[in-house]
Design a protein around this motif. Structure first.
Motif, PDB file in Angstrom:
ATOM      1  N   VAL A  11       0.847  -1.194   0.000  1.00  0.00           N
ATOM      2  CA  VAL A  11       0.000   0.000   0.000  1.00  0.00           C
ATOM      3  C   VAL A  11       0.881   1.241   0.000  1.00  0.00           C
ATOM      4  N   ALA A  12       0.629   2.133  -0.938  1.00  0.00           N
ATOM      5  CA  ALA A  12       1.335   3.418  -0.991  1.00  0.00           C
ATOM      6  C   ALA A  12       0.411   4.500  -0.448  1.00  0.00           C
ATOM      7  N   VAL A  13       0.920   5.281   0.478  1.00  0.00           N
ATOM      8  CA  VAL A  13       0.149   6.387   1.051  1.00  0.00           C
ATOM      9  C   VAL A  13       0.776   7.695   0.566  1.00  0.00           C
ATOM     10  N   ILE A  14      -0.043   8.535  -0.060  1.00  0.00           N
ATOM     11  CA  ILE A  14       0.437   9.795  -0.634  1.00  0.00           C
ATOM     12  C   ILE A  14      -0.050  10.953   0.232  1.00  0.00           C
ATOM     13  N   TYR A  82      -2.334  -0.946  -3.822  1.00  0.00           N
ATOM     14  CA  TYR A  82      -3.278   0.135  -3.517  1.00  0.00           C
ATOM     15  C   TYR A  82      -2.499   1.435  -3.356  1.00  0.00           C
ATOM     16  N   VAL A  83      -3.035   2.506  -3.896  1.00  0.00           N
ATOM     17  CA  VAL A  83      -2.463   3.838  -3.694  1.00  0.00           C
ATOM     18  C   VAL A  83      -3.518   4.674  -2.988  1.00  0.00           C
ATOM     19  N   ILE A  84      -3.206   5.119  -1.770  1.00  0.00           N
ATOM     20  CA  ILE A  84      -4.138   5.954  -1.007  1.00  0.00           C
ATOM     21  C   ILE A  84      -3.753   7.413  -1.178  1.00  0.00           C
ATOM     22  N   LEU A  85      -4.694   8.211  -1.641  1.00  0.00           N
ATOM     23  CA  LEU A  85      -4.466   9.650  -1.823  1.00  0.00           C
ATOM     24  C   LEU A  85      -4.961  10.377  -0.580  1.00  0.00           C
ATOM     25  N   ALA A  86      -4.035  11.004   0.141  1.00  0.00           N
ATOM     26  CA  ALA A  86      -4.389  11.679   1.391  1.00  0.00           C
ATOM     27  C   ALA A  86      -3.757  13.060   1.451  1.00  0.00           C
ATOM     28  N   VAL A  87      -3.933  13.819   0.366  1.00  0.00           N
ATOM     29  CA  VAL A  87      -3.459  15.206   0.321  1.00  0.00           C
ATOM     30  C   VAL A  87      -4.683  16.111   0.233  1.00  0.00           C
ATOM     31  N   PRO A  88      -4.577  17.384   0.607  1.00  0.00           N
ATOM     32  CA  PRO A  88      -5.719  18.294   0.430  1.00  0.00           C
ATOM     33  C   PRO A  88      -6.150  18.348  -1.032  1.00  0.00           C
TER      34      PRO A  88
END
Length: 336
Positions: A11-14, A82-88
């Motif tokens: 899992v990649a968290v951005i 999985y790539v999780i997008l967690a930026v504004p």
């Protein structure tokens, strides 16, 4: 009989903010390979050396043997399941600029963003479909009700995972389930994304009301009217059989309007107490997504003309600089 080898998902968290840091903590509880993109090289070095995010939720200890931190987004995305997008939401397009559609082929992308894509007035899921040609079954979103600060404290929390493909939602949700987080799944990704945007705007209204010294009685009326506003918007833009009493809708609205950890409520409170938008943003040093959401929703609603009095009031205060006291005198005459 030959047993099948079970592979550990990657899992990649951005994102390097509080919600991204909370997701790192949650994922670290399970058997998951984690790659974490953080923009600033100095922050990456600090996390590697001291095992904490120096800027957000610094009490969380990062297991650097399990979490590989990098400021190169293409390296982080490469090979991820999985790539999780967690930026504004305001920074999503710029953040993803180095990423091509080919890099996301065969990957499920998960939005942990509660806002419309800046300049596009599109949901994150719509943007991913159109810009990166992802299939709907490969696009997921994470909803609440959940605050990152309570995750850091390991207080019992709940998350919603939404995807048009219920099986994929269940599969990803298993990676988030842990001793202090419980998940449930929905197929209404549109409803979960939209209600998350609307509840942030409404939480700003709730904060403004508190800053103006309105009491609990008014807050109750405001929030119950807000739920009707959410229903009108969803029923008009995408009718579906959805239970708005579900925690993904009503629960997320309640926690964002009432919690001391709600940055949108905090932002609104400061506006109600007389802060300018800029001074409130500077003092908070965090992004209140409802600020961007208010403009996006009002712009989007120009073609629908749905009755959204609370969202309009927030827009008038934040963008047209109407005095909050005057605007809320008008709003309270509308609420029932």
């Amino acid at each position: 009989m030959i047993s099948k080898k079970i592979t550990t998902p990657t899992v990649a968290v951005i994102g390097g903010g509080s919600w991204a840091t909370a997701l790192i903590k949650i994922l670290s509880e399970n058997d998951v390979k984690i790659k974490w993109w953080v923009r600033a090289k100095e922050t990456v070095s600090y996390i590697k050396s001291f095992h904490h995010n120096p800027n957000y939720l610094s009490d969380i200890q990062i297991n650097v043997k399990k979490v590989k931190v990098d400021n190169n987004i293409t390296r982080v995305v490469d090979g991820a399941d999985y790539v999780i997008l967690a930026v504004p939401s305001a920074y999503l397009k710029a953040t993803l600029e180095p990423i091509t559609p080919q890099m996301l082929r065969g990957t499920s992308v998960v939005s942990a963003i509660k806002g419309l894509v800046a300049g596009e007035n599109m949901l994150v899921s719509e943007y991913l479909e159109q810009k990166y040609f992802l299939d709907a079954e490969d696009i997921l979103c994470i909803g609440g009700p959940c605050h990152s600060e309570e995750v850091a404290l390991e207080k019992q929390s709940f998350l919603t995972v939404a995807c048009e493909d219920y099986t994929n939602a269940l599969k990803f949700a298993q990676l988030l389930n842990c001793r202090f987080v419980k998940t449930h799944c929905l197929t209404d990704i549109y409803g979960v994304e939209c209600s998350a945007i609307l509840k942030n705007i409404i939480a700003i209204a709730s904060g403004i009301a508190r800053g103006l010294n309105y009491g609990d009685n008014f807050q109750a009326v405001l929030v119950s009217n807000a739920m009707q506003e959410v229903k009108r918007f969803l029923d008009y833009t995408k009718p579906a059989h959805r239970d708005l009493n579900d925690s993904a809708y009503l629960g997320d609205l309640l926690v964002t309007c009432y919690s001391q950890f709600s940055r949108n409520r905090t932002f609104g409170n400061m506006i109600g107490r007389g802060y300018t938008v800029k001074s409130a943003q500077v003092e908070m040093n965090m992004v209140a997504e409802g600020y961007f959401g208010a403009k996006s929703i009002i712009d989007l609603n120009k073609k629908h003309e749905i009755d959204l009095p609370i969202c309009k009031s927030v827009y008038h205060i934040l963008y047209e600089k109407i005095n909050p006291t005057i605007e809320f005198q008008i709003l309270k005459s509308i609420l029932r």
